[in-house]
Design a protein around this motif. Structure first.
Motif, mmCIF file in Angstrom:
data_model
loop_
_atom_site.group_PDB
_atom_site.id
_atom_site.type_symbol
_atom_site.label_atom_id
_atom_site.label_comp_id
_atom_site.label_asym_id
_atom_site.label_seq_id
_atom_site.Cartn_x
_atom_site.Cartn_y
_atom_site.Cartn_z
ATOM 1 N N ARG A 1 0.836 -1.201 0.000
ATOM 2 C CA ARG A 1 0.000 0.000 0.000
ATOM 3 C C ARG A 1 0.867 1.246 0.000
ATOM 4 N NH1 ARG A 1 -4.722 -1.474 4.485
ATOM 5 N NH2 ARG A 1 -5.670 -3.195 3.285
ATOM 6 N N MET A 2 0.583 2.124 -0.957
ATOM 7 C CA MET A 2 1.370 3.351 -1.072
ATOM 8 C C MET A 2 0.553 4.427 -1.778
ATOM 9 S SD MET A 2 4.121 2.044 -3.954
ATOM 10 C CE MET A 2 4.604 0.684 -2.900
ATOM 11 N N PRO A 3 0.932 5.678 -1.638
ATOM 12 C CA PRO A 3 0.222 6.752 -2.347
ATOM 13 C C PRO A 3 0.428 6.617 -3.852
ATOM 14 C CG PRO A 3 2.209 7.608 -1.304
ATOM 15 C CD PRO A 3 2.037 6.210 -0.798
ATOM 16 N N LEU B 1 -7.805 2.708 -0.912
ATOM 17 C CA LEU B 1 -8.701 3.613 -0.195
ATOM 18 C C LEU B 1 -8.515 5.012 -0.760
ATOM 19 C CD1 LEU B 1 -10.746 4.052 2.130
ATOM 20 C CD2 LEU B 1 -8.796 4.615 3.584
ATOM 21 N N PHE B 2 -9.611 5.615 -1.210
ATOM 22 C CA PHE B 2 -9.568 6.962 -1.754
ATOM 23 C C PHE B 2 -10.072 7.968 -0.721
ATOM 24 C CE2 PHE B 2 -10.249 4.267 -5.567
ATOM 25 C CZ PHE B 2 -9.085 4.584 -6.243
ATOM 26 N N ALA B 3 -9.450 9.146 -0.712
ATOM 27 C CA ALA B 3 -9.873 10.224 0.172
ATOM 28 C C ALA B 3 -10.299 11.462 -0.614
ATOM 29 C CB ALA B 3 -8.758 10.593 1.140
ATOM 30 N N PRO C 1 -2.285 14.994 -2.000
ATOM 31 C CA PRO C 1 -1.858 14.239 -0.806
ATOM 32 C C PRO C 1 -2.875 14.222 0.330
ATOM 33 C CG PRO C 1 -0.055 15.580 -1.649
ATOM 34 C CD PRO C 1 -1.278 15.982 -2.426
ATOM 35 N N ARG C 2 -3.157 13.018 0.818
ATOM 36 C CA ARG C 2 -3.971 12.791 2.004
ATOM 37 C C ARG C 2 -3.383 11.578 2.725
ATOM 38 N NH1 ARG C 2 -9.433 14.552 1.723
ATOM 39 N NH2 ARG C 2 -9.376 16.730 1.023
ATOM 40 N N ALA C 3 -3.268 11.650 4.010
ATOM 41 C CA ALA C 3 -2.644 10.567 4.775
ATOM 42 C C ALA C 3 -3.443 9.268 4.681
ATOM 43 C CB ALA C 3 -2.487 10.983 6.230
ATOM 44 N N THR C 4 -4.749 9.390 4.486
ATOM 45 C CA THR C 4 -5.618 8.208 4.489
ATOM 46 C C THR C 4 -5.896 7.678 3.085
ATOM 47 O OG1 THR C 4 -7.533 9.668 4.479
ATOM 48 C CG2 THR C 4 -6.741 8.905 6.622
ATOM 49 N N GLU D 1 5.600 12.594 -1.960
ATOM 50 C CA GLU D 1 5.368 11.399 -1.158
ATOM 51 C C GLU D 1 5.228 10.154 -2.037
ATOM 52 O OE1 GLU D 1 2.230 9.885 2.284
ATOM 53 O OE2 GLU D 1 1.624 11.387 0.808
ATOM 54 N N ALA D 2 4.527 10.256 -3.151
ATOM 55 C CA ALA D 2 4.240 9.093 -3.996
ATOM 56 C C ALA D 2 5.367 8.775 -4.958
ATOM 57 C CB ALA D 2 2.952 9.343 -4.777
ATOM 58 N N GLY D 3 6.203 9.749 -5.263
ATOM 59 C CA GLY D 3 7.192 9.554 -6.302
ATOM 60 C C GLY D 3 6.516 9.611 -7.668
ATOM 61 N N PHE D 4 7.180 9.078 -8.673
ATOM 62 C CA PHE D 4 6.650 9.102 -10.042
ATOM 63 C C PHE D 4 5.914 7.793 -10.315
ATOM 64 C CE2 PHE D 4 10.076 12.137 -9.985
ATOM 65 C CZ PHE D 4 9.610 13.186 -10.772
#
Length: 386
Positions: free
Chosen positions: A59-61, A160-162, A168-171, A236-239
């Protein structure tokens, strides 16, 4: 249930033993294909079979790759008649004020759904995402709940979508495997490809203001078999990149997440596509333009039987050095005249090595009229001697 003669398509199910130029089949280490990326997944579009994976359920952004699901819900709404590409959307202050990548929509102005969809696919416009989310669901929060419900329906358990933009969202998170499933579902809509291959275009606003949009998926220019994709980037997510390519009847779907640079994500994707095309084949085993050997019986018609064909093409996926055993079962419905051309009259099951891999409707290849009194009279008197 009756069995279709396998010899009907014997020539279609032989798989070439010679691999194309590219990565060898023996390459089983994903790190040899994926450069400086945290996660990767490669799958065949038609069968859903995985060709390659690396850390695929982590799980990652995913940044703007989130818009794959945003677009899916929009196309779902269009498909069910709730929305039309020609409909007009009045942009809210909330939508026009979105940050990040955008097409600079004007608050209070009208834009066609067609324009907004195009801007999301081509240049990842956040403002267009929010405008459409509010149109489809009333507000973004309700739309996001629908995104999560759709992900659950597709079996995406690590998603999980926020929000609908990927900001960017932590959740908020997903994984390479889930993204591949979601993107494969999106590209089932043919209208997607009307926009995905656009490289450069002017986006027209009211009062003739223009924003030039450029495709964020550079593979449209750099890799001739690629015809669609969705990029994403945050610190945070990178490319990130979900993309698809088509060659020789085989469509592949590739996902790379958390790449260290834009070049890394594009190069890794090309490596995986080349590996897939070199080592796997998708052979057609049912051709929608070719009638089956067996005809179906009909009652009450001018003829006793009628020709049938598959409603769509069917393919069997395999490695190039494998020759799968393909068999069929044809199930005919009880049919009464009249029958119209393309009417569904049964189905055919396709088995690969004894495992059901596809089920295709069988349709009438021509019209069959209901028998009249004269037809019945001919049937009764046809054998009388003169």
């Amino acid at each position: 249930m009756k069995k279709l003669c396998v010899c009907m398509l014997a020539s279609a199910i032989m798989v070439s033993a010679g691999a194309a130029s590219g990565f060898k089949l023996e390459t089983n280490n994903a790190k040899a294909l994926v450069n400086n990326s945290k996660s990767a997944y490669l799958m065949d579009f038609n069968s859903g079979e995985c060709l390659y994976k690396e850390n695929e359920t982590a799980r990652m952004p995913i940044a703007s790759v989130c818009k794959v699901m945003t677009l899916t819900l929009v196309f779902d709404a269009i498909n069910c008649g709730k929305l039309s590409l020609d409909d007009k959307v009045v942009v809210s202050d909330n939508a026009s004020g979105m940050g990040g990548s955008q097409v600079f929509l004007e608050s209070g102005c009208e834009y066609a759904v067609n324009q907004l969809v195009k801007s999301i696919i081509v240049c990842s416009a956040n403002d267009s995402c929010v405008a459409l989310s509010e149109t489809v669901a009333g507000n973004e929060e309700t739309f996001v709940a629908q995104m999560n419900k759709k992900a659950e329906e597709l079996g995406c358990t690590d998603t999980l979508f926020a929000n609908c933009t990927g900001l960017p969202r932590a959740t908020q998170y997903s994984c390479a495997k889930d993204v591949a499933v979601m993107f494969s579902n999106l590209i089932k809509y043919e209208d997607y490809f009307k926009y995905s291959k656009i490289w450069l275009e002017d986006f027209k606003h009211p009062e003739d203001r223009i924003t030039t949009i450029t495709n964020t998926n550079k593979l449209i220019k750099k890799y001739k078999f690629c015809d669609g994709g969705k990029t994403g980037f945050t610190n945070e997510a990178g490319f990130c990149l979900a993309s698809t390519a088509m060659k020789n009847n085989m469509r592949l779907v590739s996902v790379v997440l958390g790449s260290g640079s834009s070049d890394d994500r594009f190069n890794s994707t090309v490596n995986m596509f080349e590996y897939g095309f070199a080592n796997f084949k998708n052979k057609i085993v049912l051709d929608k333009d070719v009638t089956l050997n067996d005809e179906f019986f009909i009652s009450g018609g001018k003829a006793d039987t009628f020709p049938v064909r598959p409603e769509r093409n069917a393919y069997v996926f395999s490695a190039v050095d494998k020759t799968p055993e393909v068999s069929y079962n044809v199930v005919a419905e009880k049919v009464k005249a009249p029958v119209t051309k393309d009417q569904v009259v049964g189905y055919i099951e396709v088995y690969k090595d004894g495992v059901l891999v596809d089920k295709v409707n069988v349709v009438a290849a021509e019209n069959v009229e209901r028998a009249g009194f004269g037809d019945y009279f001919k049937q009764i008197t046809g054998n009388w001697a003169i």
